[in-house]
Design a protein around this motif. Structure first.
Motif, mmCIF file in Angstrom:
data_model
loop_
_atom_site.group_PDB
_atom_site.id
_atom_site.type_symbol
_atom_site.label_atom_id
_atom_site.label_comp_id
_atom_site.label_asym_id
_atom_site.label_seq_id
_atom_site.Cartn_x
_atom_site.Cartn_y
_atom_site.Cartn_z
ATOM 1 N N GLU A 1 55.467 41.910 54.800
ATOM 2 C CA GLU A 1 55.847 40.901 53.812
ATOM 3 C C GLU A 1 57.361 40.743 53.826
ATOM 4 O O GLU A 1 58.097 41.718 53.887
ATOM 5 C CB GLU A 1 55.378 41.337 52.423
ATOM 6 N N LEU A 2 57.812 39.507 53.790
ATOM 7 C CA LEU A 2 59.243 39.216 53.737
ATOM 8 C C LEU A 2 59.547 38.376 52.501
ATOM 9 O O LEU A 2 58.696 37.640 52.027
ATOM 10 C CB LEU A 2 59.675 38.390 54.948
ATOM 11 N N GLU A 3 60.786 38.458 52.027
ATOM 12 C CA GLU A 3 61.220 37.528 50.987
ATOM 13 C C GLU A 3 61.612 36.218 51.666
ATOM 14 O O GLU A 3 62.074 36.213 52.797
ATOM 15 C CB GLU A 3 62.443 38.076 50.241
ATOM 16 N N LYS A 4 61.434 35.139 50.911
ATOM 17 C CA LYS A 4 61.701 33.803 51.461
ATOM 18 C C LYS A 4 63.104 33.669 52.045
ATOM 19 O O LYS A 4 63.286 33.099 53.106
ATOM 20 C CB LYS A 4 61.520 32.764 50.347
ATOM 21 N N ASP A 5 64.108 34.214 51.340
ATOM 22 C CA ASP A 5 65.489 34.014 51.797
ATOM 23 C C ASP A 5 65.809 34.774 53.093
ATOM 24 O O ASP A 5 66.748 34.443 53.795
ATOM 25 C CB ASP A 5 66.500 34.357 50.692
ATOM 26 N N LYS A 6 65.001 35.785 53.420
ATOM 27 C CA LYS A 6 65.225 36.521 54.675
ATOM 28 C C LYS A 6 64.776 35.709 55.886
ATOM 29 O O LYS A 6 65.308 35.860 56.975
ATOM 30 C CB LYS A 6 64.456 37.841 54.657
ATOM 31 N N VAL B 1 55.101 35.482 54.106
ATOM 32 C CA VAL B 1 55.875 35.248 52.892
ATOM 33 C C VAL B 1 54.922 34.694 51.847
ATOM 34 O O VAL B 1 54.316 33.639 52.044
ATOM 35 C CB VAL B 1 57.025 34.240 53.140
ATOM 36 N N ARG C 1 47.775 41.949 48.949
ATOM 37 C CA ARG C 1 48.808 42.117 49.972
ATOM 38 C C ARG C 1 48.199 42.625 51.277
ATOM 39 O O ARG C 1 48.551 42.150 52.352
ATOM 40 C CB ARG C 1 49.856 43.104 49.442
ATOM 41 N N THR D 1 53.625 32.653 49.020
ATOM 42 C CA THR D 1 54.092 31.381 48.467
ATOM 43 C C THR D 1 53.532 31.133 47.074
ATOM 44 O O THR D 1 54.101 30.383 46.296
ATOM 45 C CB THR D 1 53.697 30.212 49.394
#
Length: 92
Positions: A28-33, A73, A57, A75
């Motif tokens: 899982e990544l954060e959107k800004d990454k 990510v 998850r 959403t």
């Protein structure tokens, strides 16, 4: 002692198990990454009937794997009476 060896063996196999899980499982990544990583979006996934965020998850990670993705990510995520529903974009 014999008991100590057994405990050490169990702990070692748990660590190895989690490492090998990490190799195959989409992360899982954060959107800004995502912006700085030059990833390619390859699809969208959603969970069906999970009852806990952790399970949602895991399901997203498995579905991302099936698409050939390395990352996902989240959403959207919502919880109705007993189900957690989540959607995610998949990237590689």
């Amino acid at each position: 002692s014999q008991a100590m060896k057994l405990v050490t063996g169990i702990v070692t196999s748990l660590v190895i198990g989690s490492l090998s899980f990490g190799v195959f499982a989409a992360q899982e990544l954060e959107k800004d990454k995502v912006k700085g990583m030059h990833l390619t979006k390859i699809g969208q996934i959603s969970t069906s009937d999970t009852t806990a965020p952790m399970d949602a998850r895991k399901e997203l990670s498995k579905k991302a794997d099936k698409l050939g993705g390395k990352y996902f990510v989240v959403t959207s995520a919502s919880k109705d009476t007993k189900n957690v529903r989540a959607t995610a974009d998949v990237y590689k």
